[in-house]
Design a protein around this motif. Sequence first.
Motif, PDB file in Angstrom:
ATOM      1  N   SER A  49       0.869  -1.178   0.000  1.00 39.58           N
ATOM      2  CA  SER A  49       0.000   0.000   0.000  1.00 39.58           C
ATOM      3  C   SER A  49       0.904   1.226   0.000  1.00 39.58           C
ATOM      4  N   GLY A  51       1.576   5.290   1.944  1.00 36.01           N
ATOM      5  CA  GLY A  51       1.664   5.837   3.295  1.00 36.01           C
ATOM      6  C   GLY A  51       2.943   5.463   4.016  1.00 36.01           C
ATOM      7  N   HIS A 164      -9.702   3.856   7.189  1.00 31.65           N
ATOM      8  CA  HIS A 164      -9.657   3.292   5.823  1.00 31.65           C
ATOM      9  C   HIS A 164      -8.408   2.431   5.658  1.00 31.65           C
ATOM     10  N   ARG A 195      -8.524   6.841  -7.597  1.00 32.44           N
ATOM     11  CA  ARG A 195      -7.686   5.743  -7.124  1.00 32.44           C
ATOM     12  C   ARG A 195      -8.199   4.406  -7.626  1.00 32.44           C
TER      13      ARG A 195
END
Length: 267
Positions: A49, A51, A164, A195
């Motif tokens: 992912s 982040g 999320h 996205r």
Amino acid sequence: MALSGVHKDRGELRIHESLDELGTDLADYIAELSETSVKERGVFAIALSGGSLIGLMGKLCEAPYNKTVDWAKWYIFWADERAVAKNHADSNYKLAKDGLLSKQVPIVPSHVHSINDSVSAEEAADEYEFVIRQLVKTRTISVSDISDCPKFDLILLGMGPDGHVASLFPNHPVLEANDEWVTYITDSPKPPPERITFTLPVINSASNVAVVVAGEGKAEAVHLAIDDVGTDCPPLPARMVQPTKGKLVWFLDKPAASKLEGSQFSE
Ligand SMILES: O=C(O)[C@H](O)[C@@H](O)[C@H](O)[C@H](O)COP(=O)(O)O
């Protein structure tokens, strides 16, 4: 480790004193899963992912992992991606490339499956699903024994303060996407708006799912995602991560775990 244990129905919890310790444990965990998967299947299909997760994975590119992990057997995917150019500061691919893939680790470039950044989010999601379908056919990605879903060896997720995961946001219809493996949104509450994302059935079909969360700002969401909080409010997306047959592990630092009801898990 400050505390580790198994929650009665929310998987394994690993709570760390520091981000440094969390990073070491995360690198160990990924390296072990890679070894097992390469032994069993000859390959390791891992989905990333965006982040802070990528920074926390940094130790994987250092000794001993840079030499002990069988990088050539890795096939890399993204559980979610922002529909921006690959060289854009918002791109999850760029984040992983700069933070991991471009380091001194022998990942095979053709094994890195990023999205097509020159088409719409809708088309990119369709194309990405098609690519994954081809790789399921050849069993580069395994297949679930209870649905036709791909069974990634490991899906790594971060979690936002709103709960999320991937690009599955609270109260968003994307949470109900069950027919597709990869879908798209154009109204993400967290920028950028467009996205693509794995759907919940794909996440929940993985052999292993790890949710990596740090910082006090996530403590309430961690509590709502893990503790028994009743059914009055719709569950947070992170709470909907419930691998059907696979294993769920939470990597937390102490501030992120500070609102957990510790009595619910056994050491
Ligand atoms: O594309 C994204 O926005 C990310 O994949 C997203 O799901 C991220 O993992 C969480 O928002 C947590 O991010 P932080 O760890 O940076 O808070």
